[in-house]
Design a protein around this motif. Structure first.
Motif, PDB file in Angstrom:
ATOM      1  N   UNK A  65      49.245  14.364  -3.903  1.00 59.34           N
ATOM      2  CA  UNK A  65      48.769  13.070  -4.393  1.00 59.34           C
ATOM      3  C   UNK A  65      47.252  12.821  -4.284  1.00 59.34           C
ATOM      4  N   UNK A  66      46.517  13.780  -3.773  1.00 61.95           N
ATOM      5  CA  UNK A  66      45.075  13.592  -3.613  1.00 61.95           C
ATOM      6  C   UNK A  66      44.306  14.233  -4.761  1.00 61.95           C
ATOM      7  N   UNK A  67      43.167  13.633  -5.102  1.00 67.78           N
ATOM      8  CA  UNK A  67      42.277  14.209  -6.100  1.00 67.78           C
ATOM      9  C   UNK A  67      41.528  15.405  -5.510  1.00 67.78           C
ATOM     10  N   UNK A  68      41.437  15.456  -4.189  1.00 68.65           N
ATOM     11  CA  UNK A  68      40.729  16.523  -3.489  1.00 68.65           C
ATOM     12  C   UNK A  68      41.591  17.781  -3.398  1.00 68.65           C
ATOM     13  N   UNK A  69      40.931  18.902  -3.203  1.00 67.69           N
ATOM     14  CA  UNK A  69      41.603  20.176  -3.005  1.00 67.69           C
ATOM     15  C   UNK A  69      42.463  20.097  -1.735  1.00 67.69           C
ATOM     16  N   UNK A  70      43.665  20.653  -1.740  1.00 68.10           N
ATOM     17  CA  UNK A  70      44.516  20.621  -0.544  1.00 68.10           C
ATOM     18  C   UNK A  70      43.868  21.256   0.686  1.00 68.10           C
ATOM     19  N   UNK A  71      42.900  22.150   0.474  1.00 69.38           N
ATOM     20  CA  UNK A  71      42.240  22.823   1.592  1.00 69.38           C
ATOM     21  C   UNK A  71      40.994  22.092   2.082  1.00 69.38           C
ATOM     22  N   UNK A 104      49.520   7.578  -0.216  1.00 74.20           N
ATOM     23  CA  UNK A 104      49.265   6.266  -0.826  1.00 74.20           C
ATOM     24  C   UNK A 104      47.775   6.002  -1.028  1.00 74.20           C
ATOM     25  N   UNK A 105      46.924   6.683  -0.280  1.00 73.44           N
ATOM     26  CA  UNK A 105      45.473   6.468  -0.393  1.00 73.44           C
ATOM     27  C   UNK A 105      44.794   7.660  -1.070  1.00 73.44           C
ATOM     28  N   UNK A 106      45.551   8.474  -1.751  1.00 78.86           N
ATOM     29  CA  UNK A 106      45.038   9.685  -2.367  1.00 78.86           C
ATOM     30  C   UNK A 106      43.895   9.469  -3.339  1.00 78.86           C
ATOM     31  N   UNK A 107      43.794   8.283  -3.906  1.00 79.14           N
ATOM     32  CA  UNK A 107      42.726   8.002  -4.865  1.00 79.14           C
ATOM     33  C   UNK A 107      41.608   7.133  -4.263  1.00 79.14           C
ATOM     34  N   UNK A 108      41.589   7.003  -2.927  1.00 85.94           N
ATOM     35  CA  UNK A 108      40.562   6.186  -2.274  1.00 85.94           C
ATOM     36  C   UNK A 108      39.187   6.811  -2.512  1.00 85.94           C
ATOM     37  N   UNK A 109      38.237   6.033  -3.006  1.00 91.51           N
ATOM     38  CA  UNK A 109      36.901   6.583  -3.265  1.00 91.51           C
ATOM     39  C   UNK A 109      36.133   6.902  -1.982  1.00 91.51           C
ATOM     40  N   UNK A 110      35.175   7.787  -2.107  1.00 89.25           N
ATOM     41  CA  UNK A 110      34.298   8.110  -0.975  1.00 89.25           C
ATOM     42  C   UNK A 110      33.573   6.849  -0.517  1.00 89.25           C
ATOM     43  N   UNK A 138      38.665  15.235  21.422  1.00 93.37           N
ATOM     44  CA  UNK A 138      39.900  14.868  20.728  1.00 93.37           C
ATOM     45  C   UNK A 138      39.891  15.271  19.256  1.00 93.37           C
ATOM     46  N   UNK A 139      38.736  15.636  18.725  1.00 94.32           N
ATOM     47  CA  UNK A 139      38.601  15.942  17.298  1.00 94.32           C
ATOM     48  C   UNK A 139      39.137  17.332  16.961  1.00 94.32           C
ATOM     49  N   UNK A 140      39.849  17.399  15.856  1.00 98.68           N
ATOM     50  CA  UNK A 140      40.355  18.659  15.327  1.00 98.68           C
ATOM     51  C   UNK A 140      40.009  18.712  13.835  1.00 98.68           C
ATOM     52  N   UNK A 141      39.755  19.906  13.332  1.00100.52           N
ATOM     53  CA  UNK A 141      39.507  20.091  11.907  1.00100.52           C
ATOM     54  C   UNK A 141      40.719  20.811  11.317  1.00100.52           C
ATOM     55  N   UNK A 142      41.351  20.189  10.353  1.00 99.60           N
ATOM     56  CA  UNK A 142      42.510  20.761   9.683  1.00 99.60           C
ATOM     57  C   UNK A 142      42.377  20.493   8.181  1.00 99.60           C
ATOM     58  N   UNK A 143      43.234  21.093   7.393  1.00 95.12           N
ATOM     59  CA  UNK A 143      43.197  20.870   5.949  1.00 95.12           C
ATOM     60  C   UNK A 143      43.903  19.560   5.586  1.00 95.12           C
ATOM     61  N   UNK A 144      43.532  19.040   4.447  1.00 96.15           N
ATOM     62  CA  UNK A 144      44.153  17.812   3.948  1.00 96.15           C
ATOM     63  C   UNK A 144      45.652  18.010   3.749  1.00 96.15           C
ATOM     64  N   UNK A 145      46.064  19.178   3.280  1.00 99.60           N
ATOM     65  CA  UNK A 145      47.497  19.413   3.083  1.00 99.60           C
ATOM     66  C   UNK A 145      48.254  19.442   4.415  1.00 99.60           C
TER      67      UNK A 145
END
Length: 80
Positions: A3-9, A66-72, A48-55
């Motif tokens: 559901x996101x406009x961004x790349x899953x990675x 639900x927020x997949x189209x939220x603008x930057x 506490x921060x971790x870096x993971x993919x959007x997928x």
């Protein structure tokens, strides 16, 4: 369908509490640089921060779609 406009990675910042399924996501930010942040309502340090993919985050909590189209530059804060 993803559901996101961004790349899953796309790299995302996630707190360890969300990643370990200890706390729900209560803060979502789509930063100006295109990075996403998914955090809980606890206090956080850099440890506490971790870096993971959007997928990966989407697999943890599909409701974020639900927020997949939220603008930057926008954020949602659902703190209790």
């Amino acid at each position: 369908m993803f559901p996101f406009n961004d790349d899953p990675h796309t790299a995302c910042i996630v707190c360890s509490h969300v990643l370990n399924k200890e706390e729900p996501i209560t803060y979502i930010s789509h930063d100006e640089d295109g990075m996403w942040q998914f955090l809980c309502d606890k206090e956080h340090s850099m440890d506490d921060a971790r870096i993971v993919s959007l997928e990966e985050v989407y697999a943890l909590d599909p409701s974020i779609g639900e927020v997949g189209d939220m603008p930057c530059g926008c954020y949602i804060n659902k703190k209790k």
